[in-house]
Design a protein around this motif. Structure first.
Motif, mmCIF file in Angstrom:
data_model
loop_
_atom_site.group_PDB
_atom_site.id
_atom_site.type_symbol
_atom_site.label_atom_id
_atom_site.label_comp_id
_atom_site.label_asym_id
_atom_site.label_seq_id
_atom_site.Cartn_x
_atom_site.Cartn_y
_atom_site.Cartn_z
ATOM 1 N N VAL A 19 0.769 -1.144 0.104
ATOM 2 C CA VAL A 19 -0.069 -0.118 -0.007
ATOM 3 C C VAL A 19 0.732 1.221 -0.254
ATOM 4 O O VAL A 19 0.624 2.237 -0.724
ATOM 5 C CB VAL A 19 -1.052 0.071 1.003
ATOM 6 C CG1 VAL A 19 -1.994 1.266 1.346
ATOM 7 C CG2 VAL A 19 -1.845 -1.326 1.050
ATOM 8 N N ASP A 22 2.135 1.692 -3.513
ATOM 9 C CA ASP A 22 1.069 2.320 -4.270
ATOM 10 C C ASP A 22 0.794 3.758 -4.031
ATOM 11 O O ASP A 22 0.710 4.579 -5.122
ATOM 12 C CB ASP A 22 -0.314 1.626 -4.202
ATOM 13 C CG ASP A 22 -1.059 1.947 -5.262
ATOM 14 O OD1 ASP A 22 -0.820 2.109 -6.382
ATOM 15 O OD2 ASP A 22 -2.481 1.989 -4.989
ATOM 16 N N THR A 26 1.532 6.530 -6.801
ATOM 17 C CA THR A 26 0.393 7.445 -7.244
ATOM 18 C C THR A 26 0.490 8.986 -7.239
ATOM 19 O O THR A 26 0.136 9.700 -7.894
ATOM 20 C CB THR A 26 -0.887 6.777 -6.740
ATOM 21 O OG1 THR A 26 -1.259 5.413 -6.944
ATOM 22 C CG2 THR A 26 -2.217 7.608 -6.994
ATOM 23 N N TRP A 36 -0.856 7.795 6.798
ATOM 24 C CA TRP A 36 -1.189 6.313 6.290
ATOM 25 C C TRP A 36 -0.147 5.566 7.235
ATOM 26 O O TRP A 36 -0.537 4.604 7.507
ATOM 27 C CB TRP A 36 -0.360 6.401 4.763
ATOM 28 C CG TRP A 36 -1.270 7.307 4.029
ATOM 29 C CD1 TRP A 36 -0.854 8.587 3.575
ATOM 30 C CD2 TRP A 36 -2.598 7.024 3.868
ATOM 31 N NE1 TRP A 36 -2.069 8.950 2.845
ATOM 32 C CE2 TRP A 36 -2.933 8.020 2.968
ATOM 33 C CE3 TRP A 36 -3.518 6.017 3.929
ATOM 34 C CZ2 TRP A 36 -4.483 7.918 2.239
ATOM 35 C CZ3 TRP A 36 -4.926 6.034 3.458
ATOM 36 C CH2 TRP A 36 -5.149 7.069 2.434
ATOM 37 N N ARG A 47 -5.659 -0.224 3.676
ATOM 38 C CA ARG A 47 -5.871 -0.784 2.353
ATOM 39 C C ARG A 47 -7.410 -0.332 1.775
ATOM 40 O O ARG A 47 -7.411 0.573 0.700
ATOM 41 C CB ARG A 47 -5.866 -2.099 1.881
ATOM 42 C CG ARG A 47 -6.566 -2.686 0.754
ATOM 43 C CD ARG A 47 -5.754 -2.404 -0.429
ATOM 44 N NE ARG A 47 -4.418 -2.943 -0.527
ATOM 45 C CZ ARG A 47 -3.540 -2.351 -1.458
ATOM 46 N NH1 ARG A 47 -4.025 -1.650 -2.348
ATOM 47 N NH2 ARG A 47 -2.627 -3.146 -1.495
ATOM 48 N N ARG A 48 -8.356 -0.202 2.623
ATOM 49 C CA ARG A 48 -9.583 0.173 2.407
ATOM 50 C C ARG A 48 -9.808 1.662 2.068
ATOM 51 O O ARG A 48 -10.111 2.143 1.044
ATOM 52 C CB ARG A 48 -10.616 -0.238 3.303
ATOM 53 C CG ARG A 48 -12.036 0.193 2.936
ATOM 54 C CD ARG A 48 -13.204 -0.138 4.194
ATOM 55 N NE ARG A 48 -13.024 0.756 5.211
ATOM 56 C CZ ARG A 48 -12.493 0.481 6.552
ATOM 57 N NH1 ARG A 48 -12.248 -0.858 6.711
ATOM 58 N NH2 ARG A 48 -12.294 1.519 7.521
ATOM 59 N N TRP A 50 -7.204 3.934 1.607
ATOM 60 C CA TRP A 50 -6.248 4.131 0.361
ATOM 61 C C TRP A 50 -7.034 4.094 -0.751
ATOM 62 O O TRP A 50 -7.140 4.787 -1.893
ATOM 63 C CB TRP A 50 -4.933 3.389 0.347
ATOM 64 C CG TRP A 50 -4.163 3.777 -0.852
ATOM 65 C CD1 TRP A 50 -3.970 2.745 -1.757
ATOM 66 C CD2 TRP A 50 -3.738 5.038 -1.494
ATOM 67 N NE1 TRP A 50 -3.241 3.411 -3.094
ATOM 68 C CE2 TRP A 50 -3.113 4.815 -2.753
ATOM 69 C CE3 TRP A 50 -3.771 6.463 -0.982
ATOM 70 C CZ2 TRP A 50 -2.684 5.757 -3.360
ATOM 71 C CZ3 TRP A 50 -3.375 7.320 -1.877
ATOM 72 C CH2 TRP A 50 -2.809 6.962 -3.113
ATOM 73 N N ASP A 51 -7.588 2.651 -1.133
ATOM 74 C CA ASP A 51 -8.440 2.442 -2.153
ATOM 75 C C ASP A 51 -9.493 3.417 -2.428
ATOM 76 O O ASP A 51 -9.805 3.877 -3.634
ATOM 77 C CB ASP A 51 -8.891 0.963 -2.210
ATOM 78 C CG ASP A 51 -7.799 -0.097 -2.539
ATOM 79 O OD1 ASP A 51 -6.680 0.455 -2.658
ATOM 80 O OD2 ASP A 51 -8.090 -0.986 -2.138
ATOM 81 N N SER A 52 -10.322 3.788 -1.404
ATOM 82 C CA SER A 52 -11.341 4.740 -1.623
ATOM 83 C C SER A 52 -10.841 6.122 -1.987
ATOM 84 O O SER A 52 -11.599 6.798 -2.811
ATOM 85 C CB SER A 52 -12.193 4.626 -0.189
ATOM 86 O OG SER A 52 -12.723 3.437 0.084
ATOM 87 N N LYS A 54 -8.083 7.003 -3.348
ATOM 88 C CA LYS A 54 -7.569 7.000 -4.750
ATOM 89 C C LYS A 54 -8.512 7.068 -5.723
ATOM 90 O O LYS A 54 -8.538 7.747 -6.794
ATOM 91 C CB LYS A 54 -6.596 5.819 -4.968
ATOM 92 C CG LYS A 54 -5.931 5.712 -6.110
ATOM 93 C CD LYS A 54 -4.580 4.687 -6.083
ATOM 94 C CE LYS A 54 -5.538 3.125 -6.071
ATOM 95 N NZ LYS A 54 -4.539 2.172 -6.353
ATOM 96 N N GLU A 55 -9.635 6.186 -5.663
ATOM 97 C CA GLU A 55 -10.892 6.445 -6.577
ATOM 98 C C GLU A 55 -11.501 7.666 -6.520
ATOM 99 O O GLU A 55 -11.799 8.164 -7.708
ATOM 100 C CB GLU A 55 -11.795 5.234 -6.143
ATOM 101 C CG GLU A 55 -12.968 5.239 -7.114
ATOM 102 C CD GLU A 55 -13.879 3.921 -6.959
ATOM 103 O OE1 GLU A 55 -15.138 4.079 -7.172
ATOM 104 O OE2 GLU A 55 -13.524 3.310 -5.866
#
Length: 132
Positions: A19, A22, A26, A36, A47-48, A50-52, A54-55
């Motif tokens: 993560v 990434d 990014t 983080w 993870r959740r 960061w993914d959210s 990032k999107e």
């Protein structure tokens, strides 16, 4: 876990390092920030989140600067010094000027004031504003 726990890259598990890698790739930075590092104490949350993020913050109908300005405004309203600092820096990187920052703060202050007045007076919603 308290904010005293910062997971440094060298001490991170492979899952957390992935993560962190990434995030750095990014954001085109050479280190991850403390937000983080704190979340890394619970890798699924790291993870959740960061993914959210990032999107949501990816280019879309709103440009990156507009998204950062909104983030700053909400962070000011929620009184989150960390998020204010982090997203003000990101907004500056995306092109925010001092004049834009000043106007943003004026809008945030006015919106908070009028929101409180409307709530306090229990102002009824105008028919013209109602969604169909």
């Amino acid at each position: 876990m308290s904010s005293n726990h910062l997971t440094e890259y060298a001490d991170a598990s492979p899952e957390v390092r992935a993560v962190f890698d990434d995030i750095m790739r990014t954001r085109q930075v050479d280190q991850v920030n403390n937000f983080w590092k704190c979340l890394a104490a619970h890798p699924p949350t790291l993870r959740r989140t960061w993914d959210s993020l990032k999107e949501i913050m990816a280019p879309g109908a709103l440009d990156p600067l507009t998204k950062e300005l909104i983030y700053v405004a909400v962070s000011v309203t929620n009184n989150c010094p960390y998020c204010i600092a982090s997203h003000t820096a990101a907004a500056r990187k995306a092109g925010m000027t001092e004049a834009m920052f000043g106007e943003l703060q004026a809008v945030v202050g006015m919106a908070n004031e009028t929101n409180r007045l409307a709530n306090g007076y229990r102002v009824p919603l105008d028919d013209a504003f109602k969604l169909e």
